[in-house]
Write a protein that holds these residues in place. Structure first.
Motif, mmCIF file in Angstrom:
data_model
loop_
_atom_site.group_PDB
_atom_site.id
_atom_site.type_symbol
_atom_site.label_atom_id
_atom_site.label_comp_id
_atom_site.label_asym_id
_atom_site.label_seq_id
_atom_site.Cartn_x
_atom_site.Cartn_y
_atom_site.Cartn_z
ATOM 1 N N LEU A 353 15.059 3.037 18.469
ATOM 2 C CA LEU A 353 13.871 3.882 18.499
ATOM 3 C C LEU A 353 13.541 4.326 19.917
ATOM 4 O O LEU A 353 13.097 5.471 20.133
ATOM 5 N N ASP A 354 13.767 3.430 20.908
ATOM 6 C CA ASP A 354 13.528 3.829 22.297
ATOM 7 C C ASP A 354 14.475 4.949 22.706
ATOM 8 O O ASP A 354 14.089 5.895 23.410
ATOM 9 N N SER A 357 13.383 8.154 21.056
ATOM 10 C CA SER A 357 12.140 8.637 21.677
ATOM 11 C C SER A 357 12.427 9.337 22.994
ATOM 12 O O SER A 357 11.851 10.388 23.295
ATOM 13 N N SER A 358 13.344 8.766 23.804
ATOM 14 C CA SER A 358 13.648 9.384 25.099
ATOM 15 C C SER A 358 14.308 10.749 24.916
ATOM 16 O O SER A 358 14.010 11.703 25.640
ATOM 17 N N THR A 361 11.644 13.231 23.531
ATOM 18 C CA THR A 361 10.641 13.541 24.558
ATOM 19 C C THR A 361 11.174 14.570 25.537
ATOM 20 O O THR A 361 10.479 15.518 25.926
#
Length: 775
Positions: A353-354, A357-358, A361
């Motif tokens: 998920l990180d 997300s990066s 974003t």
């Protein structure tokens, strides 16, 4: 030896999956725990509150209905006691059997008129008898209800003659008593105990309270403000009555309370006033366990239910987590391939998920940056340029042409004109919408107008000019009539989709773009013509007729007629002249129309002031008129305001004159009455003939000025003179009353006793001795 933990290994390999399971389980446990605690701790309290408020509402309604029924019985008792035959019978020292039978029939009819009435009887102190609706004529000494006779003979208790709660002996059942509420009407208070007595069956009266709830073990009681028990569903001693009375010392409410030597009770209480004579406290007591005995069982079953739900939701959570994680893993793989990421651990987070997300974003930041650049460079820049072009007009023809190319604006350099859509009722528009919403609505107006006109005309640009309007720069290719029709369609679409009314103005066609600023100012000034054409008008410069441009003044003959109408306070005539003048104003251009209206209003103000003794209010001032023109925007909206101001001023003027005219009217009427008291023909008809008025007008005017009738005034003044004669001489009564216009002795006796409470002979005997006069 190494120990292996498959779950720990799975957690390290798939942290997102294990985190999903952990979050689901934690949230599930938390929700179930909180739900159970809230239900367990608040269920009984909430239900008691609901039942308490519901019981209070039922008791308040029951108390009001019972009080109304008691008030009806009280009114019925007093109206029945005014029966002339009953009154004469109670005050007579002898009577025939037929008279006794007639009175008994009347008492029986009174009792049968309402099922809550237990009995009615008439006490005659002069013959020492009682005639009862059930037993007929009785000697007072042998009457079964000695309690009421003793109360009336006791000076300490004779003052309390209404709403007496007591036990009434049953005449045909020895030793049996019935709860009643007694109402006594004394005919000669202080002189005799002759009275009309009505007994209301308390249990029948309280039927509404008894059927007010489904709880069979409840206690109902009613106490009056003398701490007497009016009614109770169970026997109560004095201490219990006082204890409940102390809890119910208020208007209405409920509480959980533990009476002495009893279990917890839900106490509900309410107060009701009976004709302002007595206040009754209505109290209902319900055992708390009776309310909550089924709730406790349901609460315990809830524990088992929540436990089963927790286990079932735990199993479902594991299955859902697997299904949720699988698409996430596929998405991560696709994103990694697209961005040429090698493996986890090479500068990337191990958390799926990180990583997602990066990536997202970074993409979102790029999209926002591009969007902002496009918006600022195309939309806002074009809007700013067009607004400055119309608002300042400081650019040359070559500069305008260069800006058109830069912003990709497609407009011809010649034969363009300006159309303005101006919002109607703008003060209300400002009050309704904040500035942010107003900008959005103007933006939507521009889009609607652009799409509507683009279907007929190829080259146009809409511009949000702020405040109350948008402008359209357009090259008109169609005939003027057709283009005006297209403008009306656009105007209707704005009204349909945004519920915003607009006034549309179309200016002259300009041969050069460098003149567009002057065209904009001229077109905006053209929108002011809605003052005379009204809201929703479509105004074209080519369609306006030429006018002299002179300020309109009211002709001398019309001004004279207006002055006469104001002098006579003839509002219809004055309004007709004003309306004729307003119709003449509609032919003038905006500025002259506005100045003419202000001049007309000032002339009207001057004529009203000439007729008024007091200065006119500030609402007739010049500032008030100008504020109304700004606020109401159109002549059609201003005319009702002017009508209201003129009508109110004439009404006030007429009222002031009427007040001064009627100032001496009452003195003239009472002067004639005083001089004609001995005239037996003195009446409203005689006064009307004397004053030259109609009888009905004389009566209504005198009533409105003095709040009493002419007949009452004549009777009052005659009785005052007769009382002075009774105390000043020993002459017989008949000559005295004949000298003051009373032709019937019976009529005089009835009126005199109604006013003074005694007969003329008693009045002379009582007040001649001590020199005091009855008032």
């Amino acid at each position: 030896m190494k120990f292996r933990f498959p779950l720990l290994k799975s957690f390290r390999k798939h942290p997102t999956y294990m985190r999903i399971i952990f979050y689901f389980v934690s949230a599930n446990v938390l929700v179930l725990a909180i739900s159970f605690l809230v239900l367990y701790s608040q269920s009984s309290r909430t239900l008691v509150e609901e039942i308490g408020e519901h019981s209070e509402s039922l008791l308040v309604n029951g108390a009001r209905n019972t009080a109304r029924l008691m008030e009806w019985s009280l009114d019925f008792a007093f109206s029945s006691s005014n029966d002339s035959e009953l009154k004469v019978y109670a005050l007579s020292d002898h009577f025939s059997d037929y008279e006794t039978y007639e009175v008994w029939n009347r008492l029986l009819g009174i009792k049968m008129s309402n099922p809550s009435i237990d009995s009615v009887y008439l006490i005659n102190d002069y013959t020492d008898t009682v005639i009862d609706s059930r037993l007929g004529l009785n000697e007072a000494s042998g009457f079964y209800d000695q309690d009421i006779l003793n109360r009336l003979r006791d000076p300490a208790q004779s003052d309390q003659t209404v709403l007496i709660p007591r036990k009434l002996p049953e005449p045909l059942s020895e030793g049996a008593f019935k709860d009643v509420i007694t109402i006594v009407r004394l005919y000669e208070k202080g002189s005799s105990i002759s009275a009309f007595v009505l007994n209301v069956d308390t249990r029948e009266l309280m039927t509404l309270l008894q059927n007010n709830s489904q709880y069979q073990d409840r206690i109902i009681m009613v106490l009056n403000d003398h701490n007497e028990r009016v009614y109770s569903s169970i026997p109560l001693d004095g201490d219990q009555i006082q204890e409940y009375r102390d809890r119910a010392d208020g208007m209405s409410g409920w509480e959980i309370y533990k009476p002495r030597d009893q279990e917890n009770q839900l106490i509900v209480y309410s107060n009701a006033s009976i004709k302002g004579i007595q206040n009754w406290s209505f109290i209902e007591s319900i055992p708390r366990d009776l309310i909550l005995k089924k709730i406790d069982v349901l609460r315990n079953l809830s524990i088992l239910l929540f436990s089963g739900l927790f286990l079932a939701s735990l199993a479902v959570t594991v299955l859902i987590s697997k299904r949720v994680y699988s698409p996430i893993q596929d998405l991560v793989s696709n994103v990694m391939r697209q961005h040429q990421a090698e493996t986890f651990g090479h500068g990337r987070s191990a958390d799926e998920l990180d990583y997602l997300s990066s990536v997202f974003t970074a993409q979102q930041e790029q999209i926002i940056e591009l969007t902002d650049h496009w918006r600022h460079s195309k939309i806002l820049g074009r809007e700013r340029f067009l607004r400055e072009l119309l608002g300042t007009g400081a650019l040359s023809r070559e500069e305008i042409k260069g800006q058109f190319e830069e912003w990709a604006i497609e407009l011809p350099e010649e034969n363009v004109s300006i159309v303005i859509f101006r919002i109607d009722y703008f003060p209300e528009f400002i009050d309704t919408y904040p500035e942010k919403d107003r900008r959005l609505l103007r933006f939507a107006m521009g889009n609607i107008v652009h799409e509507s006109l683009r279907m007929a005309e190829h080259h146009l640009q809409t511009v949000d000019m702020g405040h109350d309007h948008i402008a359209v720069i357009i090259s008109v290719n169609s005939q003027a009539e057709d283009f005006i029709a297209n403008l009306k369609v656009a105007q209707q679409l704005v009204q349909q989709y945004l519920s915003i009314g607009t006034t549309v103005a179309w200016g002259e066609i300009q041969r050069c773009l460098s003149d567009i600023h002057e065209a904009y100012l001229e077109t905006y000034e053209l929108t002011q013509e809605r003052f005379r054409f009204g809201h929703g008008a479509v105004i074209a410069k080519t369609g306006l007729e030429g006018n002299s441009g002179e300020v309109y003044h009211l002709p001398i003959d019309k001004e004279r007629q207006l002055a006469q109408a104001i002098h006579k306070t003839n509002a219809p005539a004055a309004l007709e002249i004003i309306h004729q003048a307003v119709d003449a104003l509609r032919l003038l251009p905006y500025f002259e129309c506005k100045m003419s209206l202000i001049t007309l209003f000032m002339d009207m103000r001057r004529l009203i002031q000439d007729q008024s003794a007091k200065p006119l209010p500030s609402s007739f001032g010049l500032t008030s008129v100008e504020n109304q023109i700004i606020q109401l925007e159109t002549l059609d909206n201003l005319v009702p305001w002017i009508d209201h101001m003129l009508t109110k001023a004439l009404d006030d003027l007429a009222a002031a004159r009427s007040q001064s005219k009627n100032a001496g009217f009452v003195e003239d009427v009472e002067r004639i009455i005083a001089s004609q008291l001995s005239n037996p023909n003195l009446s409203s008809k005689m006064l009307a003939d004397e004053l030259g008025l109609s009888v009905n007008y004389l009566r209504s005017l005198y009533k409105s000025e003095t709040n009493r009738s002419i007949t009452d005034t004549i009777s009052q003044k005659r009785l005052e003179c007769i009382c002075r004669e009774l105390l000043a001489s020993d002459s017989p009564i008949e000559p005295i009353i004949s000298a003051y216009g009373f032709s019937s002795l019976n009529t005089f006796y009835t009126v005199f006793k109604k006013v003074y409470g005694v007969t003329p002979a008693q009045y002379r005997k009582i007040y001649k001795k001590d020199g005091n006069k009855l008032t």
